[in-house]
Design a protein around this motif. Sequence first.
Motif, PDB file in Angstrom:
ATOM      1  N   ARG A  21      62.591   3.910  -5.930  1.00 45.01           N
ATOM      2  CA  ARG A  21      63.422   4.387  -7.295  1.00 45.01           C
ATOM      3  C   ARG A  21      63.966   5.724  -7.109  1.00 45.01           C
ATOM      4  O   ARG A  21      63.507   6.602  -7.998  1.00 45.01           O
ATOM      5  N   PRO A  22      64.824   6.166  -6.216  1.00 42.89           N
ATOM      6  CA  PRO A  22      65.199   7.565  -6.165  1.00 42.89           C
ATOM      7  C   PRO A  22      66.094   8.164  -7.088  1.00 42.89           C
ATOM      8  O   PRO A  22      66.381   9.279  -7.464  1.00 42.89           O
ATOM      9  N   ASP A  23      66.496   7.038  -7.872  1.00 39.18           N
ATOM     10  CA  ASP A  23      67.273   7.647  -9.201  1.00 39.18           C
ATOM     11  C   ASP A  23      66.669   7.677 -10.185  1.00 39.18           C
ATOM     12  O   ASP A  23      67.195   8.314 -11.400  1.00 39.18           O
ATOM     13  N   LYS A  24      65.288   7.516 -10.181  1.00 39.42           N
ATOM     14  CA  LYS A  24      64.395   7.811 -11.393  1.00 39.42           C
ATOM     15  C   LYS A  24      63.527   9.051 -11.084  1.00 39.42           C
ATOM     16  O   LYS A  24      63.486   9.562 -10.019  1.00 39.42           O
ATOM     17  N   ARG A  25      62.917   9.488 -12.300  1.00 41.30           N
ATOM     18  CA  ARG A  25      61.909  10.507 -11.964  1.00 41.30           C
ATOM     19  C   ARG A  25      60.493   9.980 -12.563  1.00 41.30           C
ATOM     20  O   ARG A  25      60.519   9.396 -13.864  1.00 41.30           O
ATOM     21  N   GLN A  49      46.579  17.482 -12.879  1.00 40.92           N
ATOM     22  CA  GLN A  49      47.768  18.184 -13.364  1.00 40.92           C
ATOM     23  C   GLN A  49      48.186  19.208 -12.404  1.00 40.92           C
ATOM     24  O   GLN A  49      49.170  19.239 -12.206  1.00 40.92           O
ATOM     25  N   THR A  50      47.093  19.823 -11.537  1.00 39.36           N
ATOM     26  CA  THR A  50      47.503  20.708 -10.579  1.00 39.36           C
ATOM     27  C   THR A  50      48.298  20.130  -9.438  1.00 39.36           C
ATOM     28  O   THR A  50      49.258  20.619  -9.083  1.00 39.36           O
ATOM     29  N   VAL A  51      47.998  18.611  -8.945  1.00 34.05           N
ATOM     30  CA  VAL A  51      48.564  17.901  -8.280  1.00 34.05           C
ATOM     31  C   VAL A  51      50.014  17.492  -8.577  1.00 34.05           C
ATOM     32  O   VAL A  51      51.070  17.775  -8.079  1.00 34.05           O
ATOM     33  N   ILE A  52      50.117  17.281  -9.792  1.00 32.79           N
ATOM     34  CA  ILE A  52      51.419  16.862 -10.509  1.00 32.79           C
ATOM     35  C   ILE A  52      52.395  18.208 -10.586  1.00 32.79           C
ATOM     36  O   ILE A  52      53.622  18.180 -10.014  1.00 32.79           O
ATOM     37  N   LYS A  53      51.931  19.148 -10.860  1.00 33.98           N
ATOM     38  CA  LYS A  53      52.483  20.574 -11.138  1.00 33.98           C
ATOM     39  C   LYS A  53      52.998  20.878  -9.573  1.00 33.98           C
ATOM     40  O   LYS A  53      54.149  21.470  -9.781  1.00 33.98           O
ATOM     41  N   SER A  54      52.491  20.601  -8.507  1.00 34.07           N
ATOM     42  CA  SER A  54      53.224  20.969  -7.370  1.00 34.07           C
ATOM     43  C   SER A  54      53.888  19.709  -6.651  1.00 34.07           C
ATOM     44  O   SER A  54      54.041  19.844  -5.558  1.00 34.07           O
ATOM     45  N   GLN A  56      57.123  16.811  -6.821  1.00 33.32           N
ATOM     46  CA  GLN A  56      58.513  16.663  -7.107  1.00 33.32           C
ATOM     47  C   GLN A  56      58.906  16.472  -8.544  1.00 33.32           C
ATOM     48  O   GLN A  56      59.943  16.559  -9.243  1.00 33.32           O
ATOM     49  N   TRP A  57      57.737  16.007  -9.449  1.00 32.03           N
ATOM     50  CA  TRP A  57      57.869  15.666 -10.724  1.00 32.03           C
ATOM     51  C   TRP A  57      57.098  16.587 -11.789  1.00 32.03           C
ATOM     52  O   TRP A  57      55.919  16.009 -12.255  1.00 32.03           O
ATOM     53  N   PRO A  58      57.099  17.909 -11.781  1.00 29.67           N
ATOM     54  CA  PRO A  58      56.050  18.559 -12.407  1.00 29.67           C
ATOM     55  C   PRO A  58      56.125  18.619 -13.889  1.00 29.67           C
ATOM     56  O   PRO A  58      54.970  18.978 -14.437  1.00 29.67           O
ATOM     57  N   GLU A  59      57.010  17.910 -14.554  1.00 27.62           N
ATOM     58  CA  GLU A  59      56.724  17.586 -15.955  1.00 27.62           C
ATOM     59  C   GLU A  59      56.158  16.322 -16.236  1.00 27.62           C
ATOM     60  O   GLU A  59      55.880  15.981 -17.347  1.00 27.62           O
ATOM     61  N   ALA A  60      55.887  15.575 -15.221  1.00 27.62           N
ATOM     62  CA  ALA A  60      55.238  14.273 -15.566  1.00 27.62           C
ATOM     63  C   ALA A  60      53.774  14.443 -16.028  1.00 27.62           C
ATOM     64  O   ALA A  60      53.254  15.612 -15.916  1.00 27.62           O
ATOM     65  N   MET A 112      58.401   5.833 -15.290  1.00 23.12           N
ATOM     66  CA  MET A 112      59.317   6.567 -14.781  1.00 23.12           C
ATOM     67  C   MET A 112      60.687   6.578 -15.659  1.00 23.12           C
ATOM     68  O   MET A 112      60.827   5.773 -16.509  1.00 23.12           O
ATOM     69  N   LEU A 113      61.321   7.699 -15.703  1.00 23.06           N
ATOM     70  CA  LEU A 113      62.719   7.598 -16.650  1.00 23.06           C
ATOM     71  C   LEU A 113      64.168   7.883 -15.808  1.00 23.06           C
ATOM     72  O   LEU A 113      63.830   8.226 -14.756  1.00 23.06           O
TER      73      LEU A 113
END
Length: 113
Positions: A21-25, A49-54, A56-60, A112-113
Amino acid sequence: MHELSLAMSVMDIASRQMASRPDKRLSAIELSVGEYAGVEIDTFSTAIQTVIKSSQWPEAVAEINVTPSMARCLMCGKSFHPASQIPECPQCHSSACGIVSGREFKVIAIRML
Ligand SMILES: [Zn+2]
């Protein structure tokens, strides 16, 4: 570090889902972690949280649901919440008990959004 490698595996699963789903984040990863899954929740929470921050989707965000453990006595059939990983039946005091839940580590949802 066990928790960090787990966090990276979870991110792998999320990334694979996101690849289709490349159109989603990615907005959230929902996890179910058993009380006796052998995972230190605080350490895992920091690691994911560390893994998420680094990523492509740091706001997840990671939503970790800790599920309580349940054991069942093989002698009398009583279900109970075990006080330790080596449970003893509170009814007949048998140690022939099996842990039926609380050892799971599952990705419940990738949102995803
Ligand atoms: Zn029993």
